[in-house]
Design an enzyme around this catalytic site. Structure first.
Site, PDB file in Angstrom:
ATOM      1  N   GLY A  29       0.817  -1.216   0.000  1.00  0.00           N
ATOM      2  CA  GLY A  29       0.000   0.000   0.000  1.00  0.00           C
ATOM      3  C   GLY A  29       0.841   1.252   0.000  1.00  0.00           C
ATOM      4  O   GLY A  29       0.461   2.278   0.577  1.00  0.00           O
ATOM      5  N   GLN A  46      -2.096   7.390   1.247  1.00  0.00           N
ATOM      6  CA  GLN A  46      -1.835   8.616   2.000  1.00  0.00           C
ATOM      7  C   GLN A  46      -0.717   8.429   3.018  1.00  0.00           C
ATOM      8  O   GLN A  46       0.215   9.223   3.097  1.00  0.00           O
ATOM      9  CB  GLN A  46      -3.117   9.061   2.717  1.00  0.00           C
ATOM     10  CG  GLN A  46      -2.941  10.335   3.538  1.00  0.00           C
ATOM     11  CD  GLN A  46      -4.138  10.624   4.428  1.00  0.00           C
ATOM     12  OE1 GLN A  46      -5.006   9.766   4.609  1.00  0.00           O
ATOM     13  NE2 GLN A  46      -4.188  11.809   4.991  1.00  0.00           N
ATOM     14  N   LEU A  47      -0.803   7.384   3.812  1.00  0.00           N
ATOM     15  CA  LEU A  47       0.226   7.107   4.813  1.00  0.00           C
ATOM     16  C   LEU A  47       1.419   6.386   4.198  1.00  0.00           C
ATOM     17  O   LEU A  47       2.576   6.695   4.498  1.00  0.00           O
ATOM     18  CB  LEU A  47      -0.376   6.274   5.951  1.00  0.00           C
ATOM     19  CG  LEU A  47       0.510   6.008   7.166  1.00  0.00           C
ATOM     20  CD1 LEU A  47       0.826   7.310   7.907  1.00  0.00           C
ATOM     21  CD2 LEU A  47      -0.174   5.021   8.115  1.00  0.00           C
ATOM     22  N   ASP A  79       2.403  -1.809  -4.484  1.00  0.00           N
ATOM     23  CA  ASP A  79       0.986  -1.462  -4.537  1.00  0.00           C
ATOM     24  C   ASP A  79       0.381  -2.141  -5.756  1.00  0.00           C
ATOM     25  O   ASP A  79       1.088  -2.823  -6.516  1.00  0.00           O
ATOM     26  CB  ASP A  79       0.789   0.056  -4.596  1.00  0.00           C
ATOM     27  CG  ASP A  79      -0.482   0.502  -3.867  1.00  0.00           C
ATOM     28  OD1 ASP A  79      -1.549  -0.089  -4.147  1.00  0.00           O
ATOM     29  OD2 ASP A  79      -0.415   1.411  -3.028  1.00  0.00           O
ATOM     30  N   ARG A 113      -0.857  -0.601  -8.338  1.00  0.00           N
ATOM     31  CA  ARG A 113      -0.523   0.161  -9.542  1.00  0.00           C
ATOM     32  C   ARG A 113       0.862   0.772  -9.392  1.00  0.00           C
ATOM     33  O   ARG A 113       1.306   1.040  -8.277  1.00  0.00           O
ATOM     34  CB  ARG A 113      -1.551   1.282  -9.773  1.00  0.00           C
ATOM     35  CG  ARG A 113      -2.956   0.779 -10.058  1.00  0.00           C
ATOM     36  CD  ARG A 113      -3.956   1.906 -10.069  1.00  0.00           C
ATOM     37  NE  ARG A 113      -3.988   2.610  -8.792  1.00  0.00           N
ATOM     38  CZ  ARG A 113      -4.639   2.158  -7.724  1.00  0.00           C
ATOM     39  NH1 ARG A 113      -5.279   1.015  -7.773  1.00  0.00           N
ATOM     40  NH2 ARG A 113      -4.628   2.842  -6.594  1.00  0.00           N
ATOM     41  N   ASP A 141      -0.421  -7.508  -5.394  1.00  0.00           N
ATOM     42  CA  ASP A 141      -1.775  -7.580  -4.865  1.00  0.00           C
ATOM     43  C   ASP A 141      -1.675  -8.421  -3.593  1.00  0.00           C
ATOM     44  O   ASP A 141      -1.456  -9.633  -3.664  1.00  0.00           O
ATOM     45  CB  ASP A 141      -2.704  -8.237  -5.880  1.00  0.00           C
ATOM     46  CG  ASP A 141      -4.133  -8.386  -5.367  1.00  0.00           C
ATOM     47  OD1 ASP A 141      -4.379  -8.098  -4.181  1.00  0.00           O
ATOM     48  OD2 ASP A 141      -4.993  -8.813  -6.161  1.00  0.00           O
ATOM     49  N   TYR A 143     -14.805  -1.729   7.734  1.00  0.00           N
ATOM     50  CA  TYR A 143     -13.403  -1.380   7.915  1.00  0.00           C
ATOM     51  C   TYR A 143     -12.994  -1.556   9.374  1.00  0.00           C
ATOM     52  O   TYR A 143     -11.960  -2.170   9.674  1.00  0.00           O
ATOM     53  CB  TYR A 143     -13.172   0.060   7.468  1.00  0.00           C
ATOM     54  CG  TYR A 143     -11.845   0.650   7.842  1.00  0.00           C
ATOM     55  CD1 TYR A 143     -10.686   0.280   7.171  1.00  0.00           C
ATOM     56  CD2 TYR A 143     -11.757   1.602   8.855  1.00  0.00           C
ATOM     57  CE1 TYR A 143      -9.463   0.838   7.508  1.00  0.00           C
ATOM     58  CE2 TYR A 143     -10.537   2.168   9.196  1.00  0.00           C
ATOM     59  CZ  TYR A 143      -9.387   1.778   8.527  1.00  0.00           C
ATOM     60  OH  TYR A 143      -8.187   2.335   8.861  1.00  0.00           O
ATOM     61  N   LYS A 172     -10.260  -4.163  11.123  1.00  0.00           N
ATOM     62  CA  LYS A 172      -9.133  -3.736  11.941  1.00  0.00           C
ATOM     63  C   LYS A 172      -9.152  -4.406  13.323  1.00  0.00           C
ATOM     64  O   LYS A 172      -8.113  -4.816  13.839  1.00  0.00           O
ATOM     65  CB  LYS A 172      -9.128  -2.220  12.084  1.00  0.00           C
ATOM     66  CG  LYS A 172      -8.747  -1.473  10.813  1.00  0.00           C
ATOM     67  CD  LYS A 172      -7.365  -1.864  10.330  1.00  0.00           C
ATOM     68  CE  LYS A 172      -6.944  -1.113   9.092  1.00  0.00           C
ATOM     69  NZ  LYS A 172      -5.605  -1.530   8.610  1.00  0.00           N
TER      70      LYS A 172
END
Length: 328
Positions: free
Chosen positions: A13, A17-18, A39, A41, A54, A144, A148
């Site tokens: 990932g 953002q992170l 990631d 892409r 993936d 989500y 978690k």
């Protein structure tokens, strides 16, 4: 670091953002040749080693781990809260399958340390909303959040059963200028600064008085690295650590922005994300993180606003042909 040599580290990932900011921080700390970003892409304008992975594809993940001799994994690939509620079953499937793949691949291939990002989304209506403690009962209200909470328990299981050194933080909403919002409920607090600097009105999808815990990106990255650097024996919690930054409502961040950009316009039009936020904590109690590995935040709202506006002005200055001085 072993025998003075940096180990190979994988970030899943890494475009997020992170993940994008953490990857650059890890490159700065260990050297670009030791960090493998990944990631779904290709990353744009990425300087370093990048692999298309993936994480829901176990063999694909395992091939990369074996090829590079990976010793640490930062697993940031996930579907976030707001986007996740658009397709909750897919969110559960993707988030859990990817995480279990990371754990199994790590167990089988000598990965020594794994980071799992959890979230305040693990808390639901049973948790105290003010100063939510680390050991509060978890009854998350989103797919989500459920992924978690389950992920935390799987991390503890792999530590207890196999000795895999899994470490985790429960992030509040993360605010940063370095990357774009990633589809979370707290992302209004990132987008709002972009709108202010670009002199555009902002439509806030949360109620003006909805207080949520937030953390500045620099604090979030520092907390992550400090947790992973702490001696193994110092890590007393193997589900996830609460970390706190600062708490505020949309109206408070608007007031902070208007001290610099007095003409900034905001309209409040809450949507389904308000229902999510209303079940989350207003503030986080993080004594265990402070006690066990010395966590302490550095940024309050005023400092966040100053840095966000300054950095985003620099980012947009050329595009807006504004020349020197403030955009907003």
């Amino acid at each position: 670091m072993k025998n003075g040599r940096a180990e190979k580290i994988l970030v899943t990932g890494a475009n997020g953002q992170l993940g994008s900011v953490l990857t650059r921080s890890l490159q700065g700390k260990y050297g670009k040749e030791h960090i493998i970003a990944s990631d779904l892409r290709p990353a744009e304008h990425f300087d370093g080693i990048f692999e298309l992975i993936d994480a829901t594809d176990g063999p694909n993940l395992e091939e990369v781990v074996r090829s590079y001799g990976i010793k640490q994994i930062y697993h940031l690939a996930a579907i976030l809260s707001a986007n996740g509620e658009k397709d909750p079953l897919r969110t559960w499937e993707v988030n859990m399958k990817a995480w279990l793949n990371v754990l199994e691949v790590s167990r089988r291939n000598g990965v020594e340390k794994v980071f799992f990002p959890s979230s305040i989304a693990v808390f639901g209506e049973s948790a105290p909303r003010i100063d939510t403690p680390n050991n509060a009962y978890l009854d998350p209200a989103t797919s989500y959040g459920m992924s978690k909470a389950a992920g935390e328990n799987w991390g503890q299981y792999y530590f207890t059963q196999y000795g895999l050194d899994v470490r985790s933080l429960r992030y509040p909403g993360v605010i940063g200028y370095q990357s774009s919002p990633g589809g979370g409920t707290t992302d209004y607090a990132v987008e709002i600064y972009h709108k202010a600097v670009r002199k555009e009105p902002f439509r806030c999808f949360l109620d003006r008085n909805t207080v949520l815990p937030m953390i500045f990106m620099d604090d979030a990255i520092r907390a992550t690295l400090e947790l992973m650097d702490a001696p193994r024996e110092n890590i007393k919690i193997r589900t996830s650590y609460n970390i706190a930054g600062t708490s505020f409502s949309p109206s408070e961040v608007v007031a902070s922005i208007r001290e610099v950009c007095p003409e900034f316009e905001v309209r409040y039009a809450s949507d389904y994300r308000q229902d999510i936020a209303a079940k989350w904590p207003m503030g986080i109690e993080d004594t265990p993180a402070s006690r066990d590995w010395g966590w302490k935040p550095e940024y309050d709202l005023s400092k966040i606003t100053r840095v966000m506006i300054q950095k985003l002005e620099d980012k947009y200055a050329d595009a807006l042909l504004s020349g020197p001085g403030r955009i907003c």
